[in-house]
Design a protein around this motif. Structure first.
Motif, PDB file in Angstrom:
ATOM      1  N   SER A 114       0.996  -1.099   0.103  1.00  0.00           N
ATOM      2  CA  SER A 114       0.204   0.133   0.047  1.00  0.00           C
ATOM      3  C   SER A 114       0.883   1.187   0.086  1.00  0.00           C
ATOM      4  O   SER A 114       2.068   1.281   0.332  1.00  0.00           O
ATOM      5  N   LEU A 115       0.423   2.356  -0.456  1.00  0.00           N
ATOM      6  CA  LEU A 115       0.986   3.599  -0.466  1.00  0.00           C
ATOM      7  C   LEU A 115       1.676   4.079   0.877  1.00  0.00           C
ATOM      8  O   LEU A 115       2.532   4.772   0.738  1.00  0.00           O
ATOM      9  N   HIS A 116       0.845   3.698   2.125  1.00  0.00           N
ATOM     10  CA  HIS A 116       1.509   4.282   3.369  1.00  0.00           C
ATOM     11  C   HIS A 116       2.906   3.439   3.312  1.00  0.00           C
ATOM     12  O   HIS A 116       3.755   3.883   4.432  1.00  0.00           O
ATOM     13  N   TRP A 124       5.737   4.658  -0.076  1.00  0.00           N
ATOM     14  CA  TRP A 124       5.156   5.977  -0.702  1.00  0.00           C
ATOM     15  C   TRP A 124       6.010   6.894  -1.711  1.00  0.00           C
ATOM     16  O   TRP A 124       5.673   7.950  -2.279  1.00  0.00           O
ATOM     17  N   THR A 182       5.398   0.096  -6.090  1.00  0.00           N
ATOM     18  CA  THR A 182       4.512  -0.503  -4.987  1.00  0.00           C
ATOM     19  C   THR A 182       4.329  -2.243  -5.230  1.00  0.00           C
ATOM     20  O   THR A 182       3.753  -2.735  -4.421  1.00  0.00           O
ATOM     21  N   ASN A 201       1.751  -4.952   9.292  1.00  0.00           N
ATOM     22  CA  ASN A 201       2.338  -5.090   7.902  1.00  0.00           C
ATOM     23  C   ASN A 201       3.211  -6.097   7.945  1.00  0.00           C
ATOM     24  O   ASN A 201       3.557  -6.972   7.057  1.00  0.00           O
ATOM     25  N   TYR A 211       3.048  -9.300   5.485  1.00  0.00           N
ATOM     26  CA  TYR A 211       4.151  -9.359   4.219  1.00  0.00           C
ATOM     27  C   TYR A 211       5.384 -10.219   4.422  1.00  0.00           C
ATOM     28  O   TYR A 211       5.805 -10.613   3.416  1.00  0.00           O
TER      29      TYR A 211
END
Length: 107
Positions: free
Chosen positions: A45-47, A50, A54, A79, A83
């Motif tokens: 995710s972009l958080h 960033w 991605t 996370n 991941y």
């Protein structure tokens, strides 16, 4: 984060302790919690990702290393658990440890 010292006074962590405290709070209790994928493509995710890519192919060494560095550096506890894969992390650690900060490495 303030902490008790000698039971009476509240101690504020120094500037040097803040990153270590942050990494300690989000660390999983055991490596067995790291149940992320070992193969395929992962989309962060972009958080987390960033500032660039991605999507990362875990079957390719360089993208896998980049993905793990990003998750370790930017991710929260959930996370890391989602991941990161315990076996991949431990096999990559000799190189990956050189790509992260000292505070993160020591925690």
């Amino acid at each position: 984060m303030a902490g008790r010292n000698n039971g009476d006074t509240v101690r504020t962590p120094s500037v040097l302790e803040v990153p270590r405290d942050r990494f300690t709070r989000r660390r999983p209790v055991t490596l067995e919690e790291l149940a992320g994928p070992a193969h395929g493509t992962v989309g962060l995710s972009l958080h987390l990702a960033w500032s660039g890519l991605t999507r990362f192919d875990l079957d390719q060494p360089r993208p896998r290393m980049s993905c793990y560095r990003i998750v370790l550096t930017e991710g929260q506890r959930d996370n890391l658990i989602h991941y990161l894969n315990r076996d991949l992390l431990t096999s990559m650690w000799p190189v990956l440890r050189t790509l992260v900060s000292r505070d993160l490495r020591e925690v």
